[in-house]
Write a protein that holds these residues in place. Sequence first.
Motif, PDB file in Angstrom:
ATOM      1  N   THR A 242     -11.184  -3.144  53.239  1.00 21.26           N
ATOM      2  CA  THR A 242      -9.847  -3.162  52.657  1.00 21.26           C
ATOM      3  C   THR A 242      -9.439  -4.565  52.222  1.00 21.26           C
ATOM      4  OG1 THR A 242      -9.286  -1.392  54.194  1.00 21.26           O
ATOM      5  CG2 THR A 242      -7.466  -2.436  53.045  1.00 21.26           C
ATOM      6  N   ALA A 250      -1.095   1.465  55.075  1.00 24.43           N
ATOM      7  CA  ALA A 250      -1.452   1.440  53.659  1.00 24.43           C
ATOM      8  C   ALA A 250      -0.262   1.790  52.771  1.00 24.43           C
ATOM      9  CB  ALA A 250      -2.605   2.396  53.395  1.00 24.43           C
ATOM     10  N   CYS A 251       0.430   2.862  53.081  1.00 25.95           N
ATOM     11  CA  CYS A 251       1.568   3.293  52.269  1.00 25.95           C
ATOM     12  C   CYS A 251       2.820   3.278  53.136  1.00 25.95           C
ATOM     13  CB  CYS A 251       1.329   4.686  51.717  1.00 25.95           C
ATOM     14  SG  CYS A 251       2.729   5.338  50.794  1.00 25.95           S
ATOM     15  N   ILE A 252       3.802   2.490  52.745  1.00 27.18           N
ATOM     16  CA  ILE A 252       5.031   2.406  53.552  1.00 27.18           C
ATOM     17  C   ILE A 252       6.153   3.244  52.966  1.00 27.18           C
ATOM     18  CG2 ILE A 252       4.461   0.176  54.573  1.00 27.18           C
ATOM     19  CD1 ILE A 252       6.388  -1.105  52.543  1.00 27.18           C
ATOM     20  N   GLY A 253       5.828   4.177  52.062  1.00 29.78           N
ATOM     21  CA  GLY A 253       6.833   5.102  51.571  1.00 29.78           C
ATOM     22  C   GLY A 253       6.687   5.410  50.092  1.00 29.78           C
ATOM     23  N   ALA A 254       7.465   6.380  49.646  1.00 27.91           N
ATOM     24  CA  ALA A 254       7.439   6.804  48.246  1.00 27.91           C
ATOM     25  C   ALA A 254       8.171   5.788  47.359  1.00 27.91           C
ATOM     26  CB  ALA A 254       8.088   8.171  48.125  1.00 27.91           C
ATOM     27  N   TRP A 255       8.022   5.976  46.043  1.00 29.75           N
ATOM     28  CA  TRP A 255       8.707   5.100  45.085  1.00 29.75           C
ATOM     29  C   TRP A 255      10.221   5.248  45.260  1.00 29.75           C
ATOM     30  CZ3 TRP A 255       6.144   3.872  39.855  1.00 29.75           C
ATOM     31  CH2 TRP A 255       6.933   2.960  39.127  1.00 29.75           C
ATOM     32  N   SER A 258      14.088   4.078  46.974  1.00 30.94           N
ATOM     33  CA  SER A 258      13.431   2.771  46.804  1.00 30.94           C
ATOM     34  C   SER A 258      13.760   1.818  47.955  1.00 30.94           C
ATOM     35  CB  SER A 258      13.840   2.157  45.461  1.00 30.94           C
ATOM     36  OG  SER A 258      15.246   2.095  45.387  1.00 30.94           O
ATOM     37  N   VAL A 264       9.142   4.281  59.405  1.00 31.92           N
ATOM     38  CA  VAL A 264       7.824   3.767  59.015  1.00 31.92           C
ATOM     39  C   VAL A 264       7.423   2.642  59.974  1.00 31.92           C
ATOM     40  CG1 VAL A 264       6.514   2.607  57.193  1.00 31.92           C
ATOM     41  CG2 VAL A 264       8.190   4.374  56.612  1.00 31.92           C
TER      42      VAL A 264
END
Length: 387
Positions: A242, A250-255, A258, A264
């Motif tokens: 990585t 890796a992903c701390i949330g949706a767009w 905002s 999280v």
Amino acid sequence: MSHRKYEAPRHGHLGFSPRKRTRSHRGRVKAFPKDDAKKPVHLTAFMGYKAGMTHIVRDLERPGSKMNKKEIVEAVTIVETPPMVIVGVVGYVASPRGLRALTTVWAEHLSEEAKRRFYKNWYRSKKKAFTQYSKKYADGAKEVTRELERIKKYCSVVRVIAHTQVGKAHLGQKKAHIMEIQLNGGDIAAKVDFAREHFEKEVAVSAVFEQDEMVDVIGTTKGHGFEGVTHRWGTKKLPRKTHRGLRKVACIGAWHPSRVMYSVPRAGQRGYHRRTELNKKIYRIGNGADAKSGSTEYDITEKQITPMGGFPHYGSVTEDFIMLKGGVAGSRKRVLTFRKSLQVHTKRSALEKVSLKFIDTSSKFGHGRFQTFAEKHQFMGTLKKDL
């Protein structure tokens, strides 16, 4: 986070949020046991200082279990509990928004270690705390008696103000820890009379708890500072290749929305949180100065509860102590609050009568081959340093 076909339970419990440093170093009691007027008046909590851990051997009394009547080894924690001193009483009235303090009555004399708690800088202060208040006791203590009568007349909950004798624990600290301890049992008048009779008097831990009792331990956990998300929340490490690190989320949330959701996992403070651990069994209540405080019926060797060389980073236990099954929150020397259990216990493990066969007193700073200095001298013989 790697691929999951059906489910992916979240990492870390949100019930412990926010994971921040506690405001109170001393564990505060948020709920006391339910009052029962049929019982005699008694205290429901106590404070002590964590000394360290050791282990014990005992026979398990658990009919039906494969381990029944067999020896088991268990870890135990030793907590030094010098007698506490009662210095005041508070009366509470029930209101639509909970309990409201009606009045507080203090004892005539307060020790220096209790007064230190009211000052940020003791040696620069004029040390005038309670000098005016103590004059209320000069002419027959009429005002004090009037306030006590008000508590008897209006209040539904009575709590005593008690402080530890931290000087007896030899921690190097001079400022006592003060807390309110609820009185349960008897009617309100009996509670107030009990508090008044015990002003400026010591209360031993053996007067509050007894052996084989289940207690709740309230304390502050050991602090670990700013910690990354992998260890703080237990999230999965990313693959080795990585970019820019793998101990991350890796992903701390949706767009949209905002912003980062509270749920999280993120890096931050780990440890130094207040925690309440329920149902810790008391294996022994004793006095550290007793020459046989570490002896049992099976192991009649005369030895104290303090291990050889003392508890690491604590020293010797010379006052009253309680031995609890397992570990408790916090580092050594940390103040712990013990509360009578809120539950009615029916489990066999809770009602079991514990009989210790052996308490380990070997050195905790090394391999610890000997239980007493006499045993070591007998094995090693006269050494050069002894000459």
